[in-house]
Write an enzyme that holds these catalytic residues in place. Structure first.
Site, PDB file in Angstrom:
ATOM      1  N   HIS A   1       0.837  -1.202   0.000  1.00  0.00           N
ATOM      2  CA  HIS A   1       0.000   0.000   0.000  1.00  0.00           C
ATOM      3  C   HIS A   1       0.873   1.254   0.000  1.00  0.00           C
ATOM      4  CE1 HIS A   1       0.728  -1.349   4.143  1.00  0.00           C
ATOM      5  NE2 HIS A   1       0.815  -0.075   4.469  1.00  0.00           N
TER       6      HIS A   1
ATOM      7  N   CYS B   1      -1.284  -2.526  18.033  1.00  0.00           N
ATOM      8  CA  CYS B   1       0.106  -2.687  17.623  1.00  0.00           C
ATOM      9  C   CYS B   1       0.663  -1.296  17.313  1.00  0.00           C
ATOM     10  CB  CYS B   1       0.230  -3.610  16.412  1.00  0.00           C
ATOM     11  SG  CYS B   1      -0.570  -3.015  14.914  1.00  0.00           S
TER      12      CYS B   1
END
Length: 645
Positions: free
Chosen positions: A67, A185
């Site tokens: 991405h 995370c």
């Protein structure tokens, strides 16, 4: 925005055969362009490769999600590709990627690519979803599988399906959740949502109602309510960063890494309901107390608080330091040597802005250390204490200027400020609840700032003596001693390549940079550049020692090393630590020692070719890096055995 709105038929290709990662990227970029999403194909591909240089976007188990968010994108979109035979996409688990989604998002606007990425990560944790896409007969079926899975998981955008989904959610809330979870995370993208999805799916399989809150890049979603927390049997915190813990005071809490939420969900849920989980008691720290088996030691806790301050400080240090270095580059020394750096208008502007940014590093360091310890109330207290340390205030001269507390003073001020707020929280916990609202806006800032300032002012003279003594010691070092120091610091950059030793050397170099010892930073940066370059050289000149895949990865390490990304050597070090790490340490030590011996200086707290014009004695600096990398290459080539191809 739904996944199927971003994915056009023109951007899907099934049954593809590609030979390597580079060909896979090219194919996906072409599919994205075919969907009319791009303004500049080359610019978009450059953004994809830049993201891959930071670490592979393969998430394991045959899936990759490259991405990029760049100006070359005209409108947000997706491209998808099925590779039945698989392609090596540098996944952490070594699996070949069979299913690849590429995400494009424009540089300006909402982070739609992150939303799409989180949804994809969630759906890909569902059993059978990947297999269904792999077995799709055509593009229509591929889109239908995604649409049905997205509707089932997230609800239809409108109509009866959405009402049914809402009713199901309300029914679940009404019945109560036995177990609650929070997943997070550092990047807040794939692993956050994968852990949440796996925990919820495993809970359904075990017949245990579970709700997971995701602390992702776009903020917290599916937030746990006070009622749900009160009714739950236990809480699972699967996170690699601090989450808001005060709400769980008095509840049984399990704290584990986010990876355990993905790989050990069943074990965690069974533990949560068996009644043996210890009760959590909030201490006021941002991350609270750890109640799992992996309790942090005192040293580890201090290190985490310190790194929180350092990570927030670095943008100010790097941005300000490089601007100051550029000011010297664009100035004319002959105009007025005493005013070097501000003789020309451009240089004066760059140096002024750089000094302001660089000057904020000590308050920012102290502020975010305190915030890591005491959560948000600690920020203001730590910032002010750090500013007091920077000023060198004493009781005899509150305006400062008499002592130089410097980096050590700000470090101490951050911990003082944080633990003062923790103490105030405990003290004020006995106040009536009617006064709860005035604590964060009045009591903590006023009393906390005052007490932290008093302690910092008291300790400033002692920190100043230590700081001055260290500076005089370094300045008084002879040639041999300085070379040894450079070798030690350079070698530390390679011991753990981004870990505590590496960070300790970097922080020391930054502190000395603030004191005007520019040679130390040059040695540190030289040592940090060596490991990836040494490995790249070794894969080039000792080809028989490496597999084909390793030789391809080695080429990327040339870029990593020249960009001062020491972590590029980690995959090689992880595979063969007993040979790679000692070779890199020796090479980095040689580079650091030679940099000191040649009298190289660096005013910017960063390495790589980007700051080469700001380096004092640049040719010899390059020579130091080259010699160190060559030494590391030769030693590694001698130690390694021939690879089994």
């Amino acid at each position: 925005m739904r996944i199927t709105e971003l994915l056009k038929k023109e951007s899907i290709e099934l049954g593809v055969k590609v030979s390597d990662k580079e060909e896979a990227v090219d194919r996906l970029v072409s599919l994205m362009d075919a969907g009319g999403r791009l303004k500049d194909t080359a610019g978009y591909k450059e953004g994809i490769l830049a993201r891959e240089a930071l670490g592979s976007t393969a998430i394991g188990e045959g899936i990759a999600i490259p991405h990029a968010k760049v100006e070359a994108v005209k409108e947000p979109g997706l491209a998808a590709m099925v590779v039945p035979e698989g392609v090596d996409y540098d996944a952490f688990d070594g699996s070949l990627a069979n299913l690849l989604f590429m995400i494009a998002a424009p540089a300006e606007g909402a982070d739609v690519h992150l939303e799409a990425l989180s949804r994809l990560s969630t759906l890909l944790m569902n059993p059978g979803f990947k297999e269904g896409l792999m077995g799709a007969a055509d593009k229509d079926e591929f889109l239908r599988i995604i649409d049905e899975a997205e509707t089932e998981r997230f609800g239809a955008p409108e109509g009866e399906a959405a009402k049914d989904a809402k009713a199901d959610a309300e029914a679940g809330a009404a019945s109560g959740y036995r177990v609650l979870a929070v997943t997070a995370c550092p990047t807040g993208i794939a692993h956050t949502y994968m852990a949440a999805e796996n925990l919820e799916n495993t809970g359904k399989k075990l017949g245990i109602a579970l709700k997971a809150e995701t602390d992702g890049s776009g903020g917290a979603q599916n937030v746990l309510t006070r009622e749900e927390i009160a009714a739950a049997d236990a809480i699972i915190i699967a996170a690699d960063k601090n989450v808001e813990m005060a709400r769980f005071d008095g509840k049984p809490v399990i704290m584990v890494p986010v990876a355990d939420g993905i790989h050990k969900a069943e074990e965690l849920i069974k533990r949560a309901v068996d009644g043996t989980v210890p009760v959590y008691h909030h201490t006021g720290a941002a991350g609270g107390e750890s109640v799992s088996e992996g309790n942090d030691s005192i040293g580890r806790t201090i290190y985490k608080h310190l790194m929180n301050g350092v990570s927030h400080m670095l943008p100010f240090v790097i941005g300000g330091g490089i601007l100051i270095a550029l000011a010297f580059l664009f100035d004319d020394y002959s105009i007025n040597p005493a005013n070097f750096g501000k003789n020309t208008p451009l240089a004066a502007y760059l140096k002024t802005v750089g000094e302001q940014a660089f000057g904020m590093m000590l308050p920012i360091l102290a502020g975010f250390i305190a915030m890591s310890i005491a959560d948000r109330p600690g920020l203001a207290v730590g910032l002010v204490a750090g500013l007091i340390a920077k000023m060198g205030s004493t009781f005899a001269n509150p305006a400062g200027g008499d002592v130089n507390a410097g980096f050590l003073g700000a470090l101490f001020a951050g911990f003082v400020g944080g633990y003062i707020v923790v103490g105030l929280r405990k003290l004020f916990s006995k106040l009536p609840k009617s006064l709860e609202g005035i604590k964060p806006v009045l009591l903590y800032p006023v009393i906390g700032i005052f007490l932290a300032a008093v302690v910092t002012t008291f300790i400033n003279p002692y920190m100043g003596m230590i700081n001055d003594g260290l500076t005089h010691f370094l300045n008084g070092m002879g040639g041999t001693s300085r070379i040894v120091l450079g070798m030690v610091l350079g070698g530390m950059m390679s011991i753990d390549m981004g870990g505590p030793f590496n960070k300790a050397a970097y922080v020391f170099g930054t502190a000395q940079l603030a004191e005007g010892n520019f040679e130390v930073m040059a040695a540190v940066m030289a040592g940090g550049m060596v490991p990836p370059i040494a490995i790249a050289l070794c894969t080039t000149f000792f080809k028989r020692k490496f597999t084909e895949k390793e030789r391809q990865s080695g080429i990327v390490n040339y870029i990593m090393g020249l960009s001062f990304i020491t972590e590029g050597a980690i995959p090689f070090a992880a595979q063969d630590p007993l040979r790679v790490i000692p070779s890199c340490i020796i090479g980095s030590a040689i580079a650091g020692g030679l940099s000191m011996a040649f009298g190289c200086t660096l005013r910017a707290p960063h390495g790589g070719i980007f700051v080469l014009p700001t380096i004092g004695n640049p040719l010899m600096y390059l020579a130091a890096v080259v010699v160190g990398a060559a030494a590391g290459c030769v030693i590694l080539g001698m130690l390694k055995k021939n690879a089994a191809q």
